[in-house]
Scaffold this active site. Structure first.
Site, PDB file in Angstrom:
ATOM      1  N   ARG A  75       0.852  -1.189   0.000  1.00  9.06           N
ATOM      2  CA  ARG A  75       0.000   0.000   0.000  1.00  9.06           C
ATOM      3  C   ARG A  75       0.881   1.230   0.000  1.00  9.06           C
ATOM      4  NH1 ARG A  75      -2.571  -3.461   3.374  1.00  9.06           N
ATOM      5  NH2 ARG A  75      -4.629  -4.096   2.633  1.00  9.06           N
ATOM      6  N   ASP A  76       0.516   2.243  -0.793  1.00 11.03           N
ATOM      7  CA  ASP A  76       1.272   3.492  -0.754  1.00 11.03           C
ATOM      8  C   ASP A  76       1.085   4.144   0.612  1.00 11.03           C
ATOM      9  OD1 ASP A  76       2.511   5.518  -3.162  1.00 11.03           O
ATOM     10  OD2 ASP A  76       2.016   6.412  -1.225  1.00 11.03           O
ATOM     11  N   ILE A  77       2.170   4.651   1.179  1.00  9.32           N
ATOM     12  CA  ILE A  77       2.129   5.233   2.519  1.00  9.32           C
ATOM     13  C   ILE A  77       1.360   6.564   2.541  1.00  9.32           C
ATOM     14  CG2 ILE A  77       4.258   6.624   2.426  1.00  9.32           C
ATOM     15  CD1 ILE A  77       5.040   5.339   5.121  1.00  9.32           C
ATOM     16  N   HIS A 103       1.956   2.763  -9.884  1.00 10.60           N
ATOM     17  CA  HIS A 103       0.900   3.159  -8.959  1.00 10.60           C
ATOM     18  C   HIS A 103      -0.408   2.583  -9.491  1.00 10.60           C
ATOM     19  CE1 HIS A 103       3.151   6.482  -6.868  1.00 10.60           C
ATOM     20  NE2 HIS A 103       3.863   6.411  -7.971  1.00 10.60           N
ATOM     21  N   HIS A 132       8.258   1.390 -10.444  1.00 11.58           N
ATOM     22  CA  HIS A 132       7.070   0.921  -9.719  1.00 11.58           C
ATOM     23  C   HIS A 132       5.840   1.502 -10.384  1.00 11.58           C
ATOM     24  CE1 HIS A 132       8.460   4.687  -8.014  1.00 11.58           C
ATOM     25  NE2 HIS A 132       7.195   4.995  -7.795  1.00 11.58           N
ATOM     26  N   ASN A 155       5.285   7.359 -12.799  1.00 17.75           N
ATOM     27  CA  ASN A 155       5.946   8.653 -12.863  1.00 17.75           C
ATOM     28  C   ASN A 155       7.360   8.412 -13.383  1.00 17.75           C
ATOM     29  OD1 ASN A 155       3.686   9.930 -11.785  1.00 17.75           O
ATOM     30  ND2 ASN A 155       4.349   9.563  -9.688  1.00 17.75           N
ATOM     31  N   VAL A 176      11.262   7.762  -6.333  1.00 20.52           N
ATOM     32  CA  VAL A 176      11.998   6.521  -6.080  1.00 20.52           C
ATOM     33  C   VAL A 176      12.400   5.941  -7.436  1.00 20.52           C
ATOM     34  CG1 VAL A 176      11.929   4.235  -5.033  1.00 20.52           C
ATOM     35  CG2 VAL A 176      10.649   6.113  -3.968  1.00 20.52           C
TER      36      VAL A 176
HETATM   37  P1  AMP Z   1       7.046   8.098  -7.084  1.00 20.88           P
HETATM   38  O1  AMP Z   1       6.912   9.473  -6.471  1.00 20.88           O
HETATM   39  O2  AMP Z   1       6.255   7.882  -8.327  1.00 20.88           O
HETATM   40  O3  AMP Z   1       8.507   7.717  -7.232  1.00 20.88           O
HETATM   41  O4  AMP Z   1       6.385   7.117  -6.031  1.00 20.88           O
HETATM   42  C1  AMP Z   1       6.966   6.765  -4.810  1.00 20.88           C
HETATM   43  C2  AMP Z   1       5.833   6.438  -3.901  1.00 20.88           C
HETATM   44  O5  AMP Z   1       6.346   5.685  -2.823  1.00 20.88           O
HETATM   45  C3  AMP Z   1       5.129   7.666  -3.302  1.00 20.88           C
HETATM   46  O6  AMP Z   1       3.752   7.664  -3.692  1.00 20.88           O
HETATM   47  C4  AMP Z   1       5.299   7.466  -1.794  1.00 20.88           C
HETATM   48  O7  AMP Z   1       4.157   7.860  -1.058  1.00 20.88           O
HETATM   49  C5  AMP Z   1       5.566   5.985  -1.690  1.00 20.88           C
HETATM   50  N1  AMP Z   1       6.329   5.581  -0.531  1.00 20.88           N
HETATM   51  C6  AMP Z   1       7.467   6.133  -0.040  1.00 20.88           C
HETATM   52  N2  AMP Z   1       7.882   5.471   1.057  1.00 20.88           N
HETATM   53  C7  AMP Z   1       7.006   4.462   1.261  1.00 20.88           C
HETATM   54  C8  AMP Z   1       6.880   3.432   2.240  1.00 20.88           C
HETATM   55  N3  AMP Z   1       7.772   3.290   3.245  1.00 20.88           N
HETATM   56  N4  AMP Z   1       5.831   2.582   2.160  1.00 20.88           N
HETATM   57  C9  AMP Z   1       4.918   2.712   1.155  1.00 20.88           C
HETATM   58  N5  AMP Z   1       4.988   3.660   0.208  1.00 20.88           N
HETATM   59  C10 AMP Z   1       6.005   4.527   0.254  1.00 20.88           C
END
Ligand code: AMP
Length: 115
Positions: free
Chosen positions: A30-32, A102, A100, A87, A96
């Site tokens: 799950r996204d945080i 979304h 990945h 993204n 990141v």
């Molecule tokens: P992006 O900005 O497309 O690189 O997506 C990275 C996503 O990772 C963001 O939507 C963050 O909210 C999510 N994220 C960062 N740290 C964590 C975590 N520890 N657990 C779950 N999601 C995370």
């Protein structure tokens, strides 16, 4: 060697997060910071690919595995319809650099366009 990504650290159990689904090559969490009623991330277990362009060129079958797991999760957690966002580049919101997807579902608004 560069530092492992946050997703690699989650996969290794170094950072707490529930792995809600996994296959041989990909896993989902799950996204945080959810931006939709259902906001999941589908992630290759390897951080070899930085973004979806590299992934699609380097391993189309892995790309297809991500899409298939996204569809499965959207059916399990919502009504089966979903938005899939990659993204790509910091200017597009990527934070990141371990590719990945979304998966956004469950009553989307324009506000959840960004992933
Ligand atoms: P992006 O900005 O497309 O690189 O997506 C990275 C996503 O990772 C963001 O939507 C963050 O909210 C999510 N994220 C960062 N740290 C964590 C975590 N520890 N657990 C779950 N999601 C995370």
């Amino acid at each position: 060697m560069s530092e492992p990504s946050i997703f690699t650290r989650i996969l290794r159990g170094e950072i707490p997060s529930e792995i809600i689904a996994e296959t041989e090559n990909v896993f989902a969490i799950r996204d945080i910071a959810p931006r939709a009623p259902v906001h999941l991330l589908v992630i290759p277990k390897s951080e070899q690919y930085r973004n979806v362009v590299d992934l699609a060129a380097g391993d189309p079958a892995l790309m297809a595995e991500i899409v298939a797991l996204a569809q499965h999760l959207a059916a399990e957690h919502a009504d089966g319809e979903f938005r899939l966002t990659f993204n790509t580049g910091s200017g597009a919101g990527q934070t990141v650099f371990h590719v990945h997807a979304h998966v956004l579902a469950g009553g989307l608004t324009e506000g959840s366009l960004g992933g």
